[in-house]
Design a protein around this motif. Structure first.
Motif, PDB file in Angstrom:
ATOM      1  N   VAL A  99      97.138  63.115  43.254  1.00  0.00           N
ATOM      2  CA  VAL A  99      97.868  61.893  44.071  1.00  0.00           C
ATOM      3  C   VAL A  99      97.632  62.986  45.730  1.00  0.00           C
ATOM      4  O   VAL A  99      99.200  64.025  45.403  1.00  0.00           O
ATOM      5  N   THR A 100      97.899  62.923  46.786  1.00  0.00           N
ATOM      6  CA  THR A 100      97.792  63.316  47.436  1.00  0.00           C
ATOM      7  C   THR A 100      98.903  62.282  48.159  1.00  0.00           C
ATOM      8  O   THR A 100      99.448  60.798  48.828  1.00  0.00           O
ATOM      9  N   ILE A 101     100.121  63.060  48.903  1.00  0.00           N
ATOM     10  CA  ILE A 101     101.330  61.722  49.287  1.00  0.00           C
ATOM     11  C   ILE A 101     101.128  62.116  50.857  1.00  0.00           C
ATOM     12  O   ILE A 101     100.394  62.766  51.416  1.00  0.00           O
ATOM     13  N   GLN A 102     101.169  61.313  51.690  1.00  0.00           N
ATOM     14  CA  GLN A 102     100.816  60.772  53.399  1.00  0.00           C
ATOM     15  C   GLN A 102     101.945  60.019  53.856  1.00  0.00           C
ATOM     16  O   GLN A 102     102.844  59.510  53.151  1.00  0.00           O
ATOM     17  N   ARG A 103     102.232  60.629  55.010  1.00  0.00           N
ATOM     18  CA  ARG A 103     103.637  60.058  56.289  1.00  0.00           C
ATOM     19  C   ARG A 103     102.503  59.761  57.215  1.00  0.00           C
ATOM     20  O   ARG A 103     101.742  60.266  58.001  1.00  0.00           O
ATOM     21  N   TYR A 104     103.794  58.366  57.757  1.00  0.00           N
ATOM     22  CA  TYR A 104     102.717  57.737  58.851  1.00  0.00           C
ATOM     23  C   TYR A 104     103.838  58.967  60.272  1.00  0.00           C
ATOM     24  O   TYR A 104     104.617  58.547  60.319  1.00  0.00           O
TER      25      TYR A 104
ATOM     26  N   SER B  87      97.397  62.512  71.408  1.00  0.00           N
ATOM     27  CA  SER B  87      98.377  61.742  70.863  1.00  0.00           C
ATOM     28  C   SER B  87      97.884  60.868  70.592  1.00  0.00           C
ATOM     29  O   SER B  87      98.028  59.672  70.593  1.00  0.00           O
ATOM     30  N   ARG B  88      98.280  60.877  68.360  1.00  0.00           N
ATOM     31  CA  ARG B  88      98.034  59.714  68.606  1.00  0.00           C
ATOM     32  C   ARG B  88      98.947  59.200  66.904  1.00  0.00           C
ATOM     33  O   ARG B  88      99.290  60.007  66.071  1.00  0.00           O
ATOM     34  N   GLU B  89      98.651  57.985  66.453  1.00  0.00           N
ATOM     35  CA  GLU B  89      99.534  57.662  65.713  1.00  0.00           C
ATOM     36  C   GLU B  89      98.839  57.261  64.413  1.00  0.00           C
ATOM     37  O   GLU B  89      97.879  56.694  64.427  1.00  0.00           O
ATOM     38  N   GLY B  90      99.287  57.467  63.140  1.00  0.00           N
ATOM     39  CA  GLY B  90      98.722  57.677  61.952  1.00  0.00           C
ATOM     40  C   GLY B  90      99.298  57.809  60.649  1.00  0.00           C
ATOM     41  O   GLY B  90      99.557  58.551  60.664  1.00  0.00           O
ATOM     42  N   TRP B  91      98.669  58.396  59.575  1.00  0.00           N
ATOM     43  CA  TRP B  91      98.513  58.616  57.599  1.00  0.00           C
ATOM     44  C   TRP B  91      97.788  60.002  57.849  1.00  0.00           C
ATOM     45  O   TRP B  91      97.043  60.181  58.420  1.00  0.00           O
ATOM     46  N   VAL B  92      98.631  61.021  58.062  1.00  0.00           N
ATOM     47  CA  VAL B  92      98.555  62.164  58.145  1.00  0.00           C
ATOM     48  C   VAL B  92      99.326  63.052  56.309  1.00  0.00           C
ATOM     49  O   VAL B  92      99.822  62.320  55.584  1.00  0.00           O
ATOM     50  N   ASP B  93      97.830  63.524  55.432  1.00  0.00           N
ATOM     51  CA  ASP B  93      98.302  64.154  54.383  1.00  0.00           C
ATOM     52  C   ASP B  93      99.887  65.076  54.597  1.00  0.00           C
ATOM     53  O   ASP B  93      99.323  66.189  54.991  1.00  0.00           O
ATOM     54  N   LEU B  94     100.221  64.578  53.606  1.00  0.00           N
ATOM     55  CA  LEU B  94     101.247  65.849  53.407  1.00  0.00           C
ATOM     56  C   LEU B  94     101.329  67.161  52.773  1.00  0.00           C
ATOM     57  O   LEU B  94     101.182  68.151  53.131  1.00  0.00           O
ATOM     58  N   LYS B  95     100.958  66.441  51.295  1.00  0.00           N
ATOM     59  CA  LYS B  95     100.280  67.562  50.857  1.00  0.00           C
ATOM     60  C   LYS B  95      99.751  66.803  49.133  1.00  0.00           C
ATOM     61  O   LYS B  95     100.713  65.466  48.662  1.00  0.00           O
TER      62      LYS B  95
END
Length: 109
Positions: free
Chosen positions: A10-15, A25-33
């Motif tokens: 499972v990939t943990i994503q952070r906004y 510069s943008r905002e969105g969901w980024v893969d954390l780990k």
């Protein structure tokens, strides 16, 4: 819990705010780990409690505590394959700092 039960990825994503390929510069969901986890459907009392809130597809994930001990309900979600899950609760099982039990609702698009 036996480690052999952590048999899904499972990939943990952070906004968050990030820079795209063009330096904008943008905002969105980024893969954390990406971590190993177990996935279980809710059953019994937990299932009926989730059903009261119309949480039709609630899944329980279990990951190691050290995999992402800063995980929070706000601003994080889980991605498993093409499926997305909004986190509704996180439990540090018996406060042993060994396992995190995460309940999440599948995002149906």
């Amino acid at each position: 819990m036996r480690v052999s039960r952590l048999n899904h990825r499972v990939t943990i994503q952070r906004y968050a705010e990030y820079e795209d390929d063009h330096g904008i510069s943008r905002e969105g969901w980024v893969d954390l780990k990406t971590v190993w986890c177990s996935m279980n459907n809710l059953y019994g009392k937990e299932y009926w409690e989730a059903k009261q809130y119309s949480a039709e597809n609630t899944i329980e994930f279990v990951i190691r505590y050290n995999a992402c001990k800063d995980l929070s309900v706000n601003g994080y979600r889980l991605k498993q394959g093409n499926r997305l899950f909004n986190i509704t609760s996180i439990d540090n099982v018996q406060y042993n700092n060994e396992m995190l039990k995460i309940k999440a609702i599948e995002v149906i698009a």
